[in-house]
Design an enzyme around this catalytic site. Sequence first.
Site, PDB file in Angstrom:
ATOM      1  N   GLU A 164       0.847  -1.195   0.000  1.00 23.76           N
ATOM      2  CA  GLU A 164       0.000   0.000   0.000  1.00 23.76           C
ATOM      3  C   GLU A 164       0.884   1.246   0.000  1.00 23.76           C
ATOM      4  O   GLU A 164       0.414   2.348   0.228  1.00 23.76           O
ATOM      5  CB  GLU A 164      -0.982  -0.001   1.169  1.00 23.76           C
ATOM      6  CG  GLU A 164      -0.337  -0.164   2.526  1.00 23.76           C
ATOM      7  CD  GLU A 164      -1.361  -0.215   3.641  1.00 23.76           C
ATOM      8  OE1 GLU A 164      -2.096   0.764   3.807  1.00 23.76           O
ATOM      9  OE2 GLU A 164      -1.408  -1.248   4.350  1.00 23.76           O
ATOM     10  N   CYS A 166      -3.533  -3.312   4.293  1.00 26.59           N
ATOM     11  CA  CYS A 166      -2.654  -4.350   4.848  1.00 26.59           C
ATOM     12  C   CYS A 166      -3.067  -5.757   4.424  1.00 26.59           C
ATOM     13  O   CYS A 166      -2.401  -6.734   4.775  1.00 26.59           O
ATOM     14  CB  CYS A 166      -2.608  -4.256   6.373  1.00 26.59           C
ATOM     15  SG  CYS A 166      -2.135  -2.640   6.946  1.00 26.59           S
ATOM     16  N   HIS A 205      -2.547  -9.990  12.089  1.00 28.91           N
ATOM     17  CA  HIS A 205      -1.971  -8.761  11.536  1.00 28.91           C
ATOM     18  C   HIS A 205      -1.614  -7.886  12.731  1.00 28.91           C
ATOM     19  O   HIS A 205      -2.424  -7.699  13.641  1.00 28.91           O
ATOM     20  CB  HIS A 205      -2.984  -8.054  10.636  1.00 28.91           C
ATOM     21  CG  HIS A 205      -2.593  -6.645  10.325  1.00 28.91           C
ATOM     22  ND1 HIS A 205      -1.388  -6.345   9.729  1.00 28.91           N
ATOM     23  CD2 HIS A 205      -3.211  -5.460  10.543  1.00 28.91           C
ATOM     24  CE1 HIS A 205      -1.288  -5.034   9.590  1.00 28.91           C
ATOM     25  NE2 HIS A 205      -2.382  -4.462  10.078  1.00 28.91           N
TER      26      HIS A 205
END
Length: 388
Positions: free
Chosen positions: A79, A111, A233
């Site tokens: 990103e 993400c 994450h």
Amino acid sequence: MNIGIDQIGLYSPHYYVDLAELATARGVDPNKFIIGIGQSQQAVPPSSEDVVTMSADAAQDFIHEINTSKIGLLIVGTETGIDASKSAAVIAQRLLELPETIRTYEIKQACYGGTAALMTARDYVAAHPDKTALIFAADIARYGLEDGGEVTQGAGAVAMLISANPRLMTVEDDSQFISRDIMDFWRPVYTDLALAKGKYSTEQYIQFFQDVWRNYTQATGRSLSDFAAINFHLPYTKMGMKALRTVLPEADVATQGRLTDNYALATIYSRQIGNIYTGSLYLGLLSLLEHSTDLQAGDRLGMFSYGSGAVGEFFSGVLQPGYADQLHAAAHQQLLANRSKLSVADYERVFLNKVPYAADDYVSDTSMQTGKFRLTGVQNQERQYTIK
Ligand code: CAA
């Protein structure tokens, strides 16, 4: 047919800032950053490194040991891409001197891009079992000096080779995913600084986890006790634990202890590197595998991917016999141990020296150490790279 991660590599820049020192400089109690957020150090990329160089550097862990003529697909999930049109993937392919006969492109969904690349690679190998896919999850997380998100910045790349009969971990065909158009975190094209609604993004992360976890348990009949560990994450190391805590009461005491202990092992690298956006989940996986002494072949690991905007996905992987032989734990621990600490003033100087959002030529700071690959600057609006 088993498909999954055959090789995994890591790169993060040579420089970091100490977050206790940053907290003091910002007039914040250091315990807020170190305990409250759960971050101790933050990787600081020099202007001569970007997602292309970091990806190519992450592949150095294994690229010379694999048969590159079998690679049919190369994807960079990022990103923080370096161009709105041209992909980082096609430049990485050149720097790595890979064959031309490879499909190369970039994937973006905050993400989630690393997981999007992984799942695309998995499908590709399912259709072409004799081929492999090389994927990267690379990012530079930037919110801005003195911004609320400053403590959750970071930089790095994870490279993975996806193949049939993987030697490290399968990626099971059990994914549950959800997409919802929300504005919790984004980055308009005029700036390299991300915008985030901090509290809202945290709430949405937890909501997505709970929703995909519920769907996963219903679809598979599995429960927490089926997992040796669950990887999350990690925008900052406290985040995954906030989500895990909401489901831990479903588990017996032994499972609770195991998942909590393994969560701590999965956060060791992130605590030193920070958020690497697309790569953070896989950095957590690497941290767990390279620090655990209890995991064994056959263990099932849960994987929760979250990309703001937003997509959430839960899937599992099963560790393969001899998986530990495929790791590069000593090299990664050395990579982090050999870094140079920047003072807060130097971190700020490095942070502000970057390729401008303008048509001007640019020369990056060549006095700073990089990996094997270096962005030397921009000439006539074309990025220039060199190989050591
Ligand atoms: N000692 C110990 N702990 C302290 C403390 C002290 N002196 N002072 C505060 N704390 C604790 C607080 O109690 C709080 O703990 P809990 O979260 O357990 O309640 C913690 O420190 C953080 O405090 P605040 O909530 O006040 O922190 P903040 O307002 O500064 O915001 C943040 C923190 C939201 C993470 C902010 O840094 C931010 O916006 N980061 C970017 C967005 C982000 O990372 N969002 C995560 C979900 S989105 C996602 O996952 C995608 C992605 O990668 C961006």
